[in-house]
Design a protein around this motif. Structure first.
Motif, short mmCIF file in Angstrom:
data_model
loop_
_atom_site.label_atom_id
_atom_site.label_comp_id
_atom_site.label_asym_id
_atom_site.label_seq_id
_atom_site.Cartn_x
_atom_site.Cartn_y
_atom_site.Cartn_z
N LEU A 164 0.82 -1.21 0.00
CA LEU A 164 0.00 0.00 0.00
C LEU A 164 0.86 1.26 0.00
N LEU A 254 -7.90 4.71 2.64
CA LEU A 254 -6.99 3.72 2.02
C LEU A 254 -5.86 3.34 2.96
N THR A 262 -6.06 -7.28 4.27
CA THR A 262 -5.21 -8.23 3.53
C THR A 262 -4.29 -8.97 4.49
N VAL A 304 -13.23 -10.25 6.41
CA VAL A 304 -14.41 -9.46 6.82
C VAL A 304 -15.56 -10.43 7.02
N ARG A 309 -24.97 -2.24 7.82
CA ARG A 309 -25.93 -1.44 7.06
C ARG A 309 -26.98 -0.92 8.05
N PHE A 332 -21.24 -11.98 6.55
CA PHE A 332 -20.60 -12.58 5.37
C PHE A 332 -20.02 -13.95 5.73
N LYS A 365 -22.86 -1.97 -5.59
CA LYS A 365 -22.30 -0.61 -5.73
C LYS A 365 -21.05 -0.34 -4.90
N HIS A 366 -20.98 -0.98 -3.72
CA HIS A 366 -19.87 -0.69 -2.81
C HIS A 366 -18.78 -1.76 -2.88
N VAL A 367 -18.89 -2.67 -3.82
CA VAL A 367 -17.93 -3.79 -3.81
C VAL A 367 -16.51 -3.24 -3.74
C1 HEM Z 1 -8.58 -9.10 1.79
C2 HEM Z 1 -8.61 -7.82 1.58
C3 HEM Z 1 -9.86 -7.00 1.56
C4 HEM Z 1 -11.13 -7.28 1.98
C5 HEM Z 1 -11.65 -8.57 2.61
C6 HEM Z 1 -11.94 -6.11 1.72
C7 HEM Z 1 -13.30 -6.01 1.99
C8 HEM Z 1 -14.06 -4.90 1.72
C9 HEM Z 1 -15.47 -4.77 2.02
C10 HEM Z 1 -16.31 -5.82 2.72
C11 HEM Z 1 -15.88 -3.56 1.60
C12 HEM Z 1 -17.26 -2.94 1.77
C13 HEM Z 1 -18.23 -3.39 0.75
C14 HEM Z 1 -19.63 -2.87 1.00
O1 HEM Z 1 -19.83 -1.93 1.78
O2 HEM Z 1 -20.56 -3.41 0.40
C15 HEM Z 1 -14.74 -2.90 1.02
C16 HEM Z 1 -14.77 -1.63 0.48
C17 HEM Z 1 -13.65 -0.98 0.04
N1 HEM Z 1 -12.36 -1.46 -0.02
FE1 HEM Z 1 -11.75 -3.32 0.48
N2 HEM Z 1 -11.15 -5.15 1.17
C18 HEM Z 1 -9.88 -5.63 1.05
C19 HEM Z 1 -8.77 -4.99 0.53
C20 HEM Z 1 -8.76 -3.70 0.05
C21 HEM Z 1 -7.61 -3.04 -0.52
C22 HEM Z 1 -6.24 -3.67 -0.71
C23 HEM Z 1 -8.01 -1.77 -0.86
C24 HEM Z 1 -7.25 -0.65 -1.48
C25 HEM Z 1 -6.08 -0.69 -2.01
C26 HEM Z 1 -9.41 -1.66 -0.50
C27 HEM Z 1 -10.19 -0.54 -0.72
C28 HEM Z 1 -11.55 -0.48 -0.51
C29 HEM Z 1 -12.35 0.70 -0.82
C30 HEM Z 1 -11.86 2.02 -1.38
C31 HEM Z 1 -13.68 0.39 -0.46
C32 HEM Z 1 -14.90 1.29 -0.57
C33 HEM Z 1 -15.69 0.95 -1.82
C34 HEM Z 1 -16.99 1.73 -1.91
O3 HEM Z 1 -17.67 1.90 -0.93
O4 HEM Z 1 -17.30 2.18 -3.02
N3 HEM Z 1 -9.83 -2.84 0.04
N4 HEM Z 1 -13.64 -3.74 1.09
#
Ligand code: HEM
Length: 419
Positions: A164, A254, A262, A304, A309, A332, A365-367
């Motif tokens: 990162l 971030l 991770t 996670v 929500r 989940f 949308k939030h994936v």
């Molecule tokens: C194993 C690693 C990861 C897991 C399990 C994970 C899991 C999640 C989950 C559950 C959400 C929320 C989805 C929702 O609200 O429906 C999310 C959102 C997000 N994640 Fe990750 N994440 C991981 C790694 C990362 C990494 C490496 C980054 C950035 C470099 C990142 C950036 C983000 C961002 C920016 C959001 C917001 C997306 C949005 O709301 O539009 N995540 N992540």
């Protein structure tokens, strides 16, 4: 990694019978209890958390896609009410982080996501592959010659943060403070916290926020080819694309989301693969199985386990009415083992065909915007590790404990024998 050593009471639930059973905090028994909940009471109120817990895959998926009646605004709210003294410290420290991404709805979310996705995408992440492999190689070099290791402390704790830091252009020497702030943030947002933790945590969050403000300012003065500079280019001084405070909040997000999950996912992956050793041997013998193994670890032991929500209006789901304003945990961890979608869900199998259907990264949308990066990091780590340490084993009698939170499955150690 820091943690809350709180005690919990398992008082009986005034609302439903299940309410005092699957406690979201008890990681040891969590999966067995959730299996029972899916069968007997798939949506139930948990007095221990104050949340309605949704355990079936279809119900979780329906909520993830129901933007009219469901809000994301609470996804990173503090798990305990925040004391006014902590709020005052943050105000005095000019902590102005806003709700812009995971915890944001509607047009603002779409706008901020579209801007962020111009940098956080497969193209950016794929270009990082050689640099990630180099970091992994160096980390594994440090394990050479050792008989045993704690895979969390010695490998997975720092590695995702190093990746990162490359992405954001943060100097590697800032590791200790960023990891420490992230640990504090986990407690404040995702675990019950004491008054003392909130006060110390508020001071840390002010320093953490200020660090992000400084990072953005430095990139304005001297742009580079990192994501922060890229976001500034996308913004191009135009608040209708992204205000400076929104941009700083994205960076603040971030600097946490980009590594904590991770770290846990990698550690969980090693634990599952080594526990069900035929799977480890399968990926050592045939590395083309590794991407499938990565997906199966997301399904079987996702980092996670519960994402939040809020119901905007009363909704009926799984035969239960959740009142307007009701806070919801989408389990989940449970959905990923829903027998309606996954055959023999309690079996860990790197050859499973549909593991990628898991919800560990969300859906819709939030994936998760960083999902391809997390997948890439995991693939590289497993490719290099299987090649160099195929004989690794879990240490005998090693007991793995987890951080005290219902949002993450975050092990606190993973002792192994390397040779
Ligand atoms: C194993 C690693 C990861 C897991 C399990 C994970 C899991 C999640 C989950 C559950 C959400 C929320 C989805 C929702 O609200 O429906 C999310 C959102 C997000 N994640 Fe990750 N994440 C991981 C790694 C990362 C990494 C490496 C980054 C950035 C470099 C990142 C950036 C983000 C961002 C920016 C959001 C917001 C997306 C949005 O709301 O539009 N995540 N992540």
């Amino acid at each position: 990694m820091s943690d809350v050593a709180g005690t919990t009471s398992r008082g009986s639930c005034p609302v439903h019978g299940m309410g005092n059973r699957p406690s979201p905090y008890y990681h040891e028994t969590m999966y067995a209890e959730l299996a029972q909940a899916r069968r007997d009471e798939p949506v139930f109120y948990s007095p221990e958390t104050g949340y309605w817990i949704v355990t079936r895959y279809d119900d979780a998926m329906a909520i993830l896609h129901d933007h009219d009646r469901i809000s994301s605004e609470n996804t990173s709210d503090s798990a305990s009410p925040v004391h006014q003294d902590a709020i005052d410290i943050m105000k005095a420290g000019n902590f102005t982080a806003e709700k812009v991404q995971s915890n944001c709805d509607g047009e603002r979310h779409t706008r901020v996501r579209n801007a962020s996705a111009q940098l956080l995408n497969i193209r950016t992440f794929t270009a990082m592959e050689p640099a990630i492999r180099d970091l992994v190689t160096k980390a594994l070099d440090r394990l050479e010659g050792r008989q045993s290791a704690d895979l969390l402390a010695d490998l997975t704790y720092e590695l995702p943060a190093q990746v990162l830091f490359l992405l954001l252009g943060i100097p590697q020497e800032d590791m200790d403070k960023v990891k420490a702030w992230s640990g504090t943030r986990t407690i404040l947002n995702f675990s019950p916290s004491t008054y003392e933790q909130q006060i110390a945590g508020a001071r840390d969050m002010v320093a953490y926020w200020q660090y992000c403000v400084d990072l953005v300012r430095k990139r304005m003065e001297s742009p580079g080819d990192d994501v922060v500079s890229g976001l500034l280019r996308v913004r191009n001084g135009d608040d209708s694309i992204l205000t400076l405070n929104e941009l700083t909040t994205v960076v603040y997000g971030l600097v946490f989301a980009g590594h904590e999950t991770t770290t846990s996912q990698l550690t969980n992956a090693f634990r599952a693969l080594l526990t069900y050793r035929d799977n480890w041997e399968a990926i050592c013998a045939d590395t083309s199985l590794i991407p499938f193994a990565v997906e199966e670890t997301f399904r079987y032991c996702g980092a996670v386990i519960g994402w939040r929500r809020r119901a905007k209006t009363a909704i009926e789901i799984g035969g239960v009415t959740i009142p307007a304003g009701g806070n919801i945990i989408l389990s989940f961890g449970s959905a990923n083992r829903d027998e309606k979608h996954f055959e023999e869900p309690e079996r860990f199998d790197v050859r499973r065909k549909n593991a990628r259907k898991h919800l560990t990264m969300g859906n819709g949308k939030h994936v998760c915007l960083g999902a391809p990066l997390a997948r890439l990091e995991m693939k590289i780590v497993l490719e290099e590790f299987t090649r160099r340490f195929p004989n690794v084993r879990l240490a005998e009698n090693a007991k793995v404990e987890h951080a005290y939170t219902y949002v993450f499955r975050a092990p606190r150690s993973l002792p192994v024998e390397l040779r």
